[in-house]
Write an enzyme that holds these catalytic residues in place. Structure first.
Site, mmCIF file in Angstrom:
data_model
loop_
_atom_site.group_PDB
_atom_site.id
_atom_site.type_symbol
_atom_site.label_atom_id
_atom_site.label_comp_id
_atom_site.label_asym_id
_atom_site.label_seq_id
_atom_site.Cartn_x
_atom_site.Cartn_y
_atom_site.Cartn_z
ATOM 1 N N CYS A 155 0.785 -1.238 0.000
ATOM 2 C CA CYS A 155 0.000 0.000 0.000
ATOM 3 C C CYS A 155 0.814 1.283 0.000
ATOM 4 O O CYS A 155 0.719 2.104 -0.915
ATOM 5 C CB CYS A 155 -0.918 0.018 1.220
ATOM 6 S SG CYS A 155 -2.030 -1.388 1.362
ATOM 7 N N HIS A 196 -2.851 6.535 4.512
ATOM 8 C CA HIS A 196 -1.737 5.589 4.684
ATOM 9 C C HIS A 196 -0.379 6.137 4.231
ATOM 10 O O HIS A 196 0.451 5.404 3.689
ATOM 11 C CB HIS A 196 -2.031 4.262 3.968
ATOM 12 C CG HIS A 196 -1.282 3.108 4.582
ATOM 13 N ND1 HIS A 196 -1.235 1.852 4.000
ATOM 14 C CD2 HIS A 196 -0.541 3.021 5.733
ATOM 15 C CE1 HIS A 196 -0.501 1.054 4.759
ATOM 16 N NE2 HIS A 196 -0.080 1.740 5.810
#
Length: 525
Positions: A102, A158
């Site tokens: 990610c 994130h």
């Protein structure tokens, strides 16, 4: 000749123009056009022409942990009619790459720079880790806002949040609605990593989530509200980063029920999550049409990494899955839709990488790359829209200096092949160190047979070479048959490594514990 009939001033200006052309050609080949002086760009009009009569709205959608074999047009049993239709009308990207996990994919979208140039080479940013995408180069939304755009983010960030300066609102977004960490419960928005707490924010402050509203529905409603109330005076950049189809495996039963016949429970729930996401994309495009914005919108759809096979995802026929350097971890689902495309209804097999969106979208917005650190991304609009050759022939998947060394260094190698790394150059791909699980796993219930990792019994093996164009499934390792190509690829890895910055992966910090901050994850330093 006519030239010599010019007066001295005319000859001087002609020389300046010729010099500028030569300078541009050299800079263009070096991907350094942003370093040209402003007068040179203006003289020759080399700034990217803004598509259409006005600046387009830009909608970028990231699907989380979305597998290569989980979209209808790749033959999946999961029905994705909205995504299929959008891809059919636009340009499908079938030589498109993202990062294995990610944070690196998101950092490269936001910066246009490899993770080796931002210090994020190792794993991901955990919720209690004092780490973030550095502030030494402007982010994509910062450059788009500079170009006159209103910038909005909905979904998963994130990219670090240990200080307020790293929150999305302080990285270029006018508004933010979503989660800061790598995952959260799709209903109650709790996130646990050493500690547990709520992770849900509206702009800079935490808010109480609607406990029984599914994340995909929640984000879709927010997008629809934003579009419905959007003034027409400014172009919009909307970054929608779904939590789906990342775990935990949760979805309303009406979406999973059509897949209850599948022999794997995880695959059933995951398929429902994909179906809900597909419906959401359809609802979002419908909202844009109702507002009269769709014809002026460029949509980019991308996964952030390969699917997790253990949580229902599938990357067949590719080898490996999320977190691995095999194609199943890095070859992404991607397409572009928009009436501004000249080459609609086509499939592009040109090499494109997630870092390329940064210069491509800024170019479409009529923005400037002035002030950015040297980019690893290329402006790919001519490739996508017109079918031109990709300006990229090399792609660095990663070099991780903190990975555990494996085996022995190859004699004479300019690169330490004991460490985890991978690079693509033209048709060739080299992998070193520990690539991750290399199994070939078909979707549950399919007629194909799985194949285990053929190298699992050789723990000291640390070099693989593939002709990835002829062998996209990575079944025929050529590194022993082609030692000269192997050494050339190791040299290219070393060249890439020579520009890498030190990896930043600090220890976790107990001061991040949500119980010290009202029960919510958020900045703690």
């Amino acid at each position: 000749m006519v030239i010599w009939k010019l007066n001295n001033g005319g000859k001087f200006m002609l020389c300046i123009c010729v010099f500028t052309v030569v300078l541009y050609i050299w800079f263009r080949g070096s991907n350094l056009t942003n370093l040209l002086p402003v007068w040179a760009k203006q003289t020759l009009n080399f700034e990217q022409e803004v598509v259409g009569a006005k600046k387009p709205h830009i909608l970028f959608i990231f699907a989380d942990d979305y597998g290569y074999n989980d979209i209808g047009y790749h033959g999946s049993e999961i029905k994705t009619p909205h995504l299929d239709q959008l891809a059919k009308e636009g340009v499908r990207l079938e030589n498109y790459y993202v990062q294995p996990i990610c944070t690196p994919s998101r950092s490269q979208l936001m910066s246009g720079r490899y993770q080796t140039h931002t210090g994020l080479q190792h794993r991901h940013i955990a919720g209690n880790m004092p780490n973030a995408l550095p502030r030494d180069s402007p982010t994509l939304p910062e450059k788009l806002r500079e170009a006159g755009y209103s910038t909005h983010m909905i979904g998963k960030w994130h990219l670090g949040f240990y200080k307020k300066e790293f929150l999305p609102n302080n990285r270029g977004f006018d508004s933010f609605y979503g989660i800061l960490a790598g995952q959260a419960d799709h209903y109650n928005k709790t996130y646990c990593y050493d500690f547990c707490g709520y992770d849900f924010r509206d702009n800079n402050g935490p808010i109480n989530p609607v406990p029984m509203e599914y994340s995909t529905h929640l984000y879709t409603r927010r997008v629809a509200d934003l579009v419905h109330n959007y003034p027409s005076t400014k172009p919009m950049f909307l970054y929608l980063a779904f939590q789906a189809v990342h775990g935990p495996l949760e979805v309303p039963t009406q979406y999973s029920e059509p897949y209850s016949h599948l022999p794997d429970y995880n695959r059933t729930i995951y398929s429902g999550m994909v179906a809900a996401m597909d419906e959401a994309v359809g609802n979002i495009t419908a909202a844009l049409r109702a507002k009269g914005m769709w014809d002026d919108t460029i949509l980019v759809f991308s996964t952030d990494n390969g699917g997790r096979v253990d949580l229902g995802g599938n990357n067949w026929p590719l080898r490996g899955w999320k977190s691995s350097l095999w194609e199943g971890g890095v070859r992404g689902v991607g397409f572009v839709n928009g009436k501004q495309l000249k080459n609609k209804g086509t499939i592009s097999k040109e090499l494109i990488h997630v870092s390329d969106w940064y210069p491509t979208l800024i170019g479409l917005a009529g923005g400037s790359l002035t002030g950015t650190k040297p980019l690893d991304g290329f402006d790919q609009w001519n490739t996508i829209s017109n079918g031109a050759s990709s300006p990229r022939d090399t792609l660095l998947h990663n070099i991780d200096p903190l990975s555990d060394p494996v085996g022995d260094k190859l004699e004479g190698s300019p690169f330490d092949n004991r460490y985890r790394a991978a690079l693509r150059w033209k048709d060739w791909k080299i992998i070193t160190g520990t690539p991750g699980n290399g199994s070939w796993i078909p979707a549950p219930g399919s007629s194909f047979q799985s194949r285990p990792d053929i190298d699992a019994g050789n723990p000291k093996k640390n070099i693989w070479l593939f002709d990835i164009v002829k062998d996209p499934e990575e079944r025929d390792d050529l590194h022993e048959k082609l030692p000269k190509i192997t050494m050339l690829m190791l040299k290219k890895l070393q060249q890439a490594n020579s520009t890498a910055v030190p990896c930043r992966y600090p220890p976790v910090d107990n001061r991040a514990d949500p119980k010290l901050h009202g029960g919510y994850w958020g900045p703690w330093l």
